[in-house]
Every structure is written in structure tokens, then in C-alpha cells.
Write a protein that holds these residues in place. Structure first.
Motif, PDB file in Angstrom:
ATOM      1  N   MET A 233       0.817  -1.220   0.000  1.00 26.05           N
ATOM      2  CA  MET A 233       0.000   0.000   0.000  1.00 26.05           C
ATOM      3  C   MET A 233       0.847   1.265   0.000  1.00 26.05           C
ATOM      4  O   MET A 233       0.367   2.338  -0.385  1.00 26.05           O
ATOM      5  CB  MET A 233      -0.922   0.020   1.229  1.00 26.05           C
ATOM      6  N   LEU A 234       2.084   1.164   0.441  1.00 27.65           N
ATOM      7  CA  LEU A 234       2.944   2.342   0.480  1.00 27.65           C
ATOM      8  C   LEU A 234       3.321   2.823  -0.922  1.00 27.65           C
ATOM      9  O   LEU A 234       3.658   3.998  -1.101  1.00 27.65           O
ATOM     10  CB  LEU A 234       4.209   2.036   1.283  1.00 27.65           C
ATOM     11  N   VAL A 235       3.239   1.919  -1.901  1.00 35.15           N
ATOM     12  CA  VAL A 235       3.560   2.316  -3.276  1.00 35.15           C
ATOM     13  C   VAL A 235       2.541   3.316  -3.814  1.00 35.15           C
ATOM     14  O   VAL A 235       2.913   4.404  -4.270  1.00 35.15           O
ATOM     15  CB  VAL A 235       3.685   1.082  -4.194  1.00 35.15           C
TER      16      VAL A 235
ATOM     17  N   ASP B  29       0.529   8.922  -5.005  1.00 30.79           N
ATOM     18  CA  ASP B  29      -0.385  10.033  -4.717  1.00 30.79           C
ATOM     19  C   ASP B  29       0.365  11.239  -4.173  1.00 30.79           C
ATOM     20  O   ASP B  29       0.047  12.392  -4.504  1.00 30.79           O
ATOM     21  CB  ASP B  29      -1.452   9.585  -3.711  1.00 30.79           C
ATOM     22  N   LEU B  30       1.365  11.007  -3.323  1.00 36.50           N
ATOM     23  CA  LEU B  30       2.160  12.094  -2.781  1.00 36.50           C
ATOM     24  C   LEU B  30       2.925  12.811  -3.886  1.00 36.50           C
ATOM     25  O   LEU B  30       3.012  14.045  -3.917  1.00 36.50           O
ATOM     26  CB  LEU B  30       3.138  11.549  -1.737  1.00 36.50           C
ATOM     27  N   TYR B  31       3.441  12.041  -4.844  1.00 36.80           N
ATOM     28  CA  TYR B  31       4.175  12.607  -5.975  1.00 36.80           C
ATOM     29  C   TYR B  31       3.270  13.495  -6.835  1.00 36.80           C
ATOM     30  O   TYR B  31       3.667  14.570  -7.283  1.00 36.80           O
ATOM     31  CB  TYR B  31       4.773  11.484  -6.819  1.00 36.80           C
ATOM     32  N   TYR B  32       2.026  13.039  -7.046  1.00 34.73           N
ATOM     33  CA  TYR B  32       1.087  13.793  -7.880  1.00 34.73           C
ATOM     34  C   TYR B  32       0.334  14.868  -7.082  1.00 34.73           C
ATOM     35  O   TYR B  32      -0.510  15.573  -7.641  1.00 34.73           O
ATOM     36  CB  TYR B  32       0.081  12.852  -8.532  1.00 34.73           C
ATOM     37  N   GLY B  33       0.603  14.962  -5.785  1.00 37.27           N
ATOM     38  CA  GLY B  33      -0.045  15.976  -4.980  1.00 37.27           C
ATOM     39  C   GLY B  33      -1.479  15.668  -4.628  1.00 37.27           C
ATOM     40  O   GLY B  33      -2.272  16.589  -4.375  1.00 37.27           O
ATOM     41  N   ASN B  34      -1.839  14.382  -4.580  1.00 34.51           N
ATOM     42  CA  ASN B  34      -3.199  13.984  -4.238  1.00 34.51           C
ATOM     43  C   ASN B  34      -3.265  13.620  -2.755  1.00 34.51           C
ATOM     44  O   ASN B  34      -2.435  12.863  -2.252  1.00 34.51           O
ATOM     45  CB  ASN B  34      -3.631  12.792  -5.097  1.00 34.51           C
ATOM     46  N   ASP B  35      -4.266  14.153  -2.062  1.00 33.78           N
ATOM     47  CA  ASP B  35      -4.364  13.950  -0.610  1.00 33.78           C
ATOM     48  C   ASP B  35      -4.657  12.508  -0.217  1.00 33.78           C
ATOM     49  O   ASP B  35      -4.556  12.171   0.979  1.00 33.78           O
ATOM     50  CB  ASP B  35      -5.457  14.860  -0.027  1.00 33.78           C
ATOM     51  N   ASP B  36      -5.014  11.672  -1.163  1.00 34.11           N
ATOM     52  CA  ASP B  36      -5.295  10.272  -0.820  1.00 34.11           C
ATOM     53  C   ASP B  36      -4.055   9.510  -0.381  1.00 34.11           C
ATOM     54  O   ASP B  36      -4.161   8.366   0.059  1.00 34.11           O
ATOM     55  CB  ASP B  36      -5.938   9.555  -2.020  1.00 34.11           C
ATOM     56  N   TRP B  37      -2.879  10.123  -0.451  1.00 32.96           N
ATOM     57  CA  TRP B  37      -1.684   9.440   0.051  1.00 32.96           C
ATOM     58  C   TRP B  37      -1.825   9.144   1.537  1.00 32.96           C
ATOM     59  O   TRP B  37      -1.319   8.128   2.036  1.00 32.96           O
ATOM     60  CB  TRP B  37      -0.431  10.275  -0.216  1.00 32.96           C
TER      61      TRP B  37
ATOM     62  N   GLY C 231     -10.585  10.341 -14.141  1.00 33.31           N
ATOM     63  CA  GLY C 231     -10.281  11.449 -13.231  1.00 33.31           C
ATOM     64  C   GLY C 231     -10.014  11.022 -11.805  1.00 33.31           C
ATOM     65  O   GLY C 231      -9.973  11.871 -10.910  1.00 33.31           O
ATOM     66  N   MET C 232      -9.840   9.738 -11.570  1.00 34.43           N
ATOM     67  CA  MET C 232      -9.651   9.250 -10.203  1.00 34.43           C
ATOM     68  C   MET C 232      -8.208   9.425  -9.734  1.00 34.43           C
ATOM     69  O   MET C 232      -7.292   9.556 -10.550  1.00 34.43           O
ATOM     70  CB  MET C 232     -10.056   7.781 -10.111  1.00 34.43           C
ATOM     71  N   PRO C 233      -7.994   9.426  -8.401  1.00 36.96           N
ATOM     72  CA  PRO C 233      -6.636   9.565  -7.865  1.00 36.96           C
ATOM     73  C   PRO C 233      -5.711   8.485  -8.433  1.00 36.96           C
ATOM     74  O   PRO C 233      -6.093   7.315  -8.508  1.00 36.96           O
ATOM     75  CB  PRO C 233      -6.838   9.373  -6.354  1.00 36.96           C
ATOM     76  N   PRO C 234      -4.510   8.852  -8.818  1.00 44.75           N
ATOM     77  CA  PRO C 234      -3.602   7.876  -9.427  1.00 44.75           C
ATOM     78  C   PRO C 234      -3.240   6.722  -8.493  1.00 44.75           C
ATOM     79  O   PRO C 234      -3.048   5.592  -8.930  1.00 44.75           O
ATOM     80  CB  PRO C 234      -2.374   8.712  -9.789  1.00 44.75           C
ATOM     81  N   GLY C 235      -3.155   7.009  -7.195  1.00 44.48           N
ATOM     82  CA  GLY C 235      -2.825   5.953  -6.250  1.00 44.48           C
ATOM     83  C   GLY C 235      -3.875   4.866  -6.207  1.00 44.48           C
ATOM     84  O   GLY C 235      -3.563   3.671  -6.114  1.00 44.48           O
ATOM     85  N   LEU C 236      -5.153   5.262  -6.280  1.00 47.44           N
ATOM     86  CA  LEU C 236      -6.237   4.286  -6.273  1.00 47.44           C
ATOM     87  C   LEU C 236      -6.190   3.423  -7.527  1.00 47.44           C
ATOM     88  O   LEU C 236      -6.372   2.196  -7.465  1.00 47.44           O
ATOM     89  CB  LEU C 236      -7.578   4.999  -6.152  1.00 47.44           C
TER      90      LEU C 236
END
Length: 485
Positions: free
Chosen positions: A24-26, A31-39, A124-129
Motif C-alpha cells: 500500500m505504500l507504493v 499520490d504524494l508525488y502527484y499531490g493527491n491527498d489520498d496518500w 479522473g480518479m486519484p492515481p494511487g487508487l
């Protein structure tokens, strides 16, 4: 079932959950790299799941029980259920509006490498998801190979690619030790995924999409980063042919790929199930391509490209689609329905009935017809030039019988939730064979499972697990004798 066996099975599942929590850390970093709060969601889910799993693992430590088939069945079911539950945690906690049932459905579909989705607005969904869904499918694909090669043969409910591996005429086995074989398996799986991703990128796919699609292509799993699936790249034949080739490779027996790559064993590719799989795939692709050329305004190359991609996707139970093949005409629609049963080879990432079972089944049928004419004839069922043991013959017949009984039962249950006949029939089939999309406007290749009731989604989730674990491995744990001493 002894208490020590159940405790050990829980211990194994909790250790597996720790590995998933690390994974899950990946998506958290992405998300952190793309600036998405879902990280934060993935980071919290990782530490919550990891901490809880570590506590359970420490509490269930103890002496390992005697290995038995019952213990094997319990571990297999518990591992897959654990993957589905753990996979659902960050989905449910994410910023996407998805309830508990939908989260579990999506996670089951991912872990079983099915590819049915309830999510809308993927673009348009968060990249991490999106990456987490792909990682779950990639892990699920690797687990499917391990299931087919190491577990199901031991439990006598499937797997035949080990015939060639364990045959006495192979003196230079490349995996005398299990650890050597496991290392080779993971190495080839990772390498093929990397090559697939590079090929997608070279063909014009953006890097993030190439990474995600490489994982879900080789796993023959089918999740995409776009609502239109691979239809987003329908005008790029190079991307479609890359997908077609690697879906086909993912449907080959990985034990044979290891023999070929490690020892250069060209004769390993003569495994009978490979010829059967390649044969019916070629027939379907060419037949539909010719049909599209004759009935539509397409060039033959365009017809061949889309027929190859979509039907290799269906046969290998990947579930990608470039367009609505349900609108191609009656013949193409019927062919798609039949192709949903087939599957690839044993020991591959695919679902479905699989080629080796068809080979053995037709041998049994041919022998039965011969005995009608010559009742006293003694005939053996053969897999290539090797006789098939009675135990494996029974396993094949038992699996196919159970498949159609469970299919009918799931159709009735889905019909009771309000699904129409075509949707119920194809949805039940797509779940049991882990294809993903069904047929019709609701659950077809351009449809979505979001509109299904919660009851229908839970029924589908159970059917996906049944299909991924070859049905019998799940059914057996519901029998009273399994829990007896």
C-alpha cells in the motif's frame, strides 16, 4: 479440523496481510508525488493493516501442524479472502464515493484477476487508487500461477502442466528445489511485466497508463485506467497488438516458460494444451475477423486487429475491450459467449475451464463413443503421449460438472435480484470464468456493474472467488466432513 491447523492458517494469512500493507505504500508515494491527498489514506491503511496483522501473526505463532489436504484447502481460501478484505480497506477509505459492498466487490474482482468494476469516472480518479487496483490484480495473477502449479495439483482438483515438469524423461530439471523454481517464476513474471510496459510506452501509451496496463495485461486481469477500457487506444493498432501478444503470453503455462527460458527447452513448447489453446484462439480470431470484414465497412487489418484483441481478451479471461463487440452482429456475439468458457492453459494467470480440461474431456468422449461400438475394448485417456491417471480424469469431470451446476445456481440467484436473463446468464458466466464483462447493455464490454444491487454484487463476489479457486477448493470447506476429525 484441528485447532492448531486453523491457528497456523490464520498465522499464514496475517503474514500475507503484512506484505499487502507494505504494498500500500507504493500508491501512497504515487499520490504524494502527484499531490493527491489520498496518500494519507494509503499510508494510514498500510500502518493500520500492518499493525493489526502483526498482532494477529504474533498471537497465532506456534508449532506447524502436519500438512494435509484439509490444511491446504483452508490456507488457500483464507489467503484469497484476506487479499479481498485487505484490498478493500483503502478503496473504502479513499476520497472516491464508494460504499463497503462496492469496495469489497472491486477488491474481489482485482484479487481474483477478474476485471469487473463498479467504479465510474476512472479517467479522473486519484492515481494511487488506480495503481492499487492494478497492483492487486498483478499480485492476484502471480497467486493464480502459484495456485495452479503448487497447490491444486497437491489437492487433486486441477493443474496438469506439471505433467511435463515431473516426467521422468527430463533429467535436467531446472527446479529441483522449490525455492529455485519460485525465484524463476517471480523473475519471469516481473521481467515480462517490465517488457510489456516498455512495449506499451514505445507504442505511444503514457507512462502511468503503461505501468498500470502492463500489470493488468500480463495478469490477464483487465482493469484499465479509463472508463472506455482499451477503447481509449482503439485508434492505435500498435498498442492493441502489444496487448494481444502479452495477454496470449500470460495465458501460457509459466512452468513451460521457465523450462524454455532457463534451459532453452524448445520441446517444452510442445505441451498439448498449448496447441489446443492456440488452435481455438486462432479459429475464433480469424472467423470473427472475416465476419467483420464481410459484414462491415472495415479493412481486413482493422477487423483482424480488433477481433484479435477482443477475442484474445475474452478467451484469456482478461476482460479488456476496444469497443462494444456485442454490437458486431449475431455471429460475433454468439462467438463471444462461447469464448467466455474457454480460458488459457493450466499454470497460467487465466481463468475459465482451460485447455487441458477440454483435451482430457474430448479424449473421454472419444473413448466412450468407441466403447459403444467395441464394448470390450480397453482404452486409455492420453495427454499427448502420456496416459492420464484415473484420479485426474475424475477431477476434470467433477470440476466441469460442478461448474455447470454452480453456473445455473448463480443465474437463478442473480435473476432473483432483478437482472434480466441475458445479463444474469452472462454475468454468472463472466464471474465464474473470471472474464470480467458480460453481455448486454448493463454488464457488457461498454457497461458497468455499478447499477447492480448489493445482493447481486455479493453473489458475483462469491462466484468470482469460486471461479478463481477452481470451485471445488471452495465447495469442500462447506461440507461437514471437512470440519470433522
Amino acid at each position: 479440523m484441528q485447532y492448531s491447523a486453523a491457528r497456523t492458517a490464520i498465522h499464514i494469512a496475517s503474514v500475507f496481510a503484512i506484505y499487502l500493507s507494505v504494498a500500500m505504500l507504493v500508491p501512497a508515494m504515487v499520490d504524494l508525488y502527484y499531490g493527491n491527498d489520498d496518500w494519507r489514506v494509503f499510508a494510514f491503511s498500510a500502518f493500520f493493516t500492518g499493525g493489526l496483522s502483526l498482532a494477529v501473526a504474533m498471537a497465532t505463532q506456534g508449532r506447524a501442524p502436519v500438512i494435509s489436504s484439509r490444511f491446504g484447502f483452508l490456507v488457500v481460501n483464507l489467503l484469497w479472502f484476506t487479499a479481498c478484505v485487505v484490498g478493500a480497506i483503502p478503496l473504502f477509505a479513499s476520497s472516491v464515493d464508494i460504499d463497503l459492498v462496492d469496495s469489497f466487490f472491486e477488491s474481489v474482482s482485482a484479487a481474483t484477476a477478474t476485471g469487473a468494476t463498479v467504479l465510474v469516472g476512472l479517467d479522473g480518479m486519484p492515481p494511487g487508487l488506480l495503481l492499487w487496483r492494478s497492483i492487486l490484480q498483478w499480485i492476484g495473477g502471480l497467486g493464480v500461477i502459484a495456485l495452479g502449479l503448487f497447490v491444486l495439483p497437491f489437492l487433486n482438483v486441477g493443474g496438469v502442466s506439471y505433467f511435463k515438469i515431473e516426467s521422468s524423461d527430463i533429467a535436467d530439471k531446472p527446479f529441483d528445489r522449490f525455492s529455485t523454481f519460485a525465484t524463476g517464476l517471480v523473475s519471469i513474471y516481473v521481467l515480462l511485466t517490465f517488457v510489456c510496459g516498455v512495449a506499451y510506452a514505445a507504442a505511444g501509451m503514457p507512462t502511468f497508463d503503461a505501468v498500470n496496463h502492463a500489470m493488468t495485461t500480463l495478469a490477464t486481469a483487465g482493469f484499465s485506467t479509463h472508463d472506455a477500457s482499451m477503447g481509449a487506444y482503439a485508434n492505435n493498432p500498435a498498442i492493441l497488438w502489444v496487448g494481444t501478444i502479452f495477454m496470449f503470453i500470460g495465458a501460457l503455462p509459466f512452468s513451460i516458460l521457465i523450462l524454455f527460458s532457463v534451459r532453452g527447452r524448445l520441446d517444452a513448447l510442445r505441451d498439448p494444451q498449448i496447441r489446443v489453446f492456440a488452435g481455438y484462439t486462432l479459429v475464433f480470431v480469424l472467423a470473427v475477423a472475416v465476419y467483420l470484414r464481410i459484414t462491415g465497412d472495415r479493412s481486413f487489418f482493422d477487423a483482424l486487429t480488433h477481433a484479435a484483441f477482443n477475442f484474445v481478451s475474452i478467451i484469456t479471461t482478461t476482460g479488456y475491450a476496444t469497443e462494444d463487440y456485442g454490437a458486431w452482429g449475431a455471429f460475433a456475439l454468439t462467438a463471444a459467449f462461447v469464448a467466455m468458457f474457454l480460458g488459457g492453459c493450466s499454470g497460467s494467470t487465466t481463468g475459465g475451464i482451460k485447455a487441458y480440461r477440454f483435451l482430457i474431456l474430448f479424449e473421454l468422449l472419444a473413448n466412450g463413443l468407441r466403447r459403444l461400438v467395441y464394448p470390450n475394448t480397453v482404452l486409455s485417456v492420453r495427454y499427448g503421449d502420456r496416459p492420464v491417471e484415473d484420479e485426474l480424469q475424475r477431477a476434470v469431470v467433477l470440476y466441469i460438472s460442478a461448474f455447470f451446476v454452480i453456473w445455473a445456481f448463480v443465474i437463478l440467484l442473480l435473476g432473483a435480484t432483478g437482472l434480466d436473463l441475458v445479463s444474469a446468464v452472462s454475468t454468472a458466466l463472466s464471474a465464474l470464468t473470471n472474464v470480467g464483462p458480460g453481455l448486454g447493455p448493463i454488464v457488457g464490454p461498454v457497461g458497468n456493474f455499478a447499477s447492480l444491487t448489493d445482493a447481486a454484487k455479493l453473489i458475483m463476489a462469491l462466484a468470482m472467488l469460486l471461479g478463481r479457486l477452481e470451485i471445488l477448493a471452495v465447495l469442500v470447506i462447506f461440507t461437514p466432513i471437512f470440519w470433522g476429525r
